[in-house]
Design an enzyme around this catalytic site. Sequence first.
Site, PDB file in Angstrom:
ATOM      1  N   HIS A   1      33.215  93.107  48.610  1.00 43.38           N
ATOM      2  CA  HIS A   1      34.494  92.949  47.916  1.00 43.38           C
ATOM      3  C   HIS A   1      35.610  93.646  48.688  1.00 43.38           C
ATOM      4  CE1 HIS A   1      34.623  97.147  46.644  1.00 43.38           C
ATOM      5  NE2 HIS A   1      33.325  97.033  46.380  1.00 43.38           N
TER       6      HIS A   1
ATOM      7  N   GLU B   1      26.804  97.327  41.352  1.00 41.75           N
ATOM      8  CA  GLU B   1      26.601  98.472  42.243  1.00 41.75           C
ATOM      9  C   GLU B   1      25.819  99.568  41.535  1.00 41.75           C
ATOM     10  OE1 GLU B   1      25.948  99.633  44.988  1.00 41.75           O
ATOM     11  OE2 GLU B   1      27.862  99.830  46.070  1.00 41.75           O
TER      12      GLU B   1
END
Length: 194
Positions: free
Chosen positions: A7, A78
Site C-alpha cells: 500500500h 497486517e
Amino acid sequence: MIYLIRHGETSLNREKKFYGSLDVSLNETGINQSQQIAEKLKNVPFSTIYVSQLQRTLETAEIIRAKKKYCVVPEFNEKSFGLWEGLTAYQIEASYSKEWQAWLDAPLDRTPPKAEVFESFKQRVLEGIAKIEARLAGNPEADILIVGHLGVLRVLDHYFNGYLTDFWSSDYRQGMYTMYHYENNCYQLEGRNK
C-alpha cells in the site's frame, strides 16, 4: 501472473511508527505512489484484486483500478503490534526497554505486549494465499493483484521462495511492484519494478 504491491505511504509511515492493525488512510505521497503504479499497470487486465480489510490497501487498490470490485481477504491484515501500535522505536524503547531488546534480538520469536504472535500471523497469511491458489488452479494464467502490507508481503515472498530467502531482505517499498508466475503449485519470480 501474481502482482504484489505494498500500500502507499501513510502519515504513520512517515512518522516511523508501528501501526500494524491501526486503520489509517494514505497521505499525499501514498496517493501519488498509487497513481504512479496505476499508470505502470494500466494495461494489465487483472481478473481479481485482493486487499486486506484496512483502509490503506483499499485506497491503494481503488486508485490502481477505479470502480473495479475487490476481494477482501481478512487473512491479509497486517500483524498487530499490541501495545506498541502508534509508537516510534524510541517511544517503545523508553516504555518497554526489556521487551524491546528481547524483540530486537529475536523478532520472529518474541512477541510485543498484547501483540499477535508471529507464527499465528504467518499461518493466517498462508491460509489466505491457499484460498487464492485454489482459485488459480483452474486458471493459472490469470493476472491477479494483491495489495498488501509489508509484513504480509514478506510472509508471501518467503513462502513463494520455498523459505530459502531471508525474511527481512524482501524488498517491498511503497511505489513498487513484484511479479510472480504461478503454475503447478510453484512460484517463479518474474521481476521487480522500482
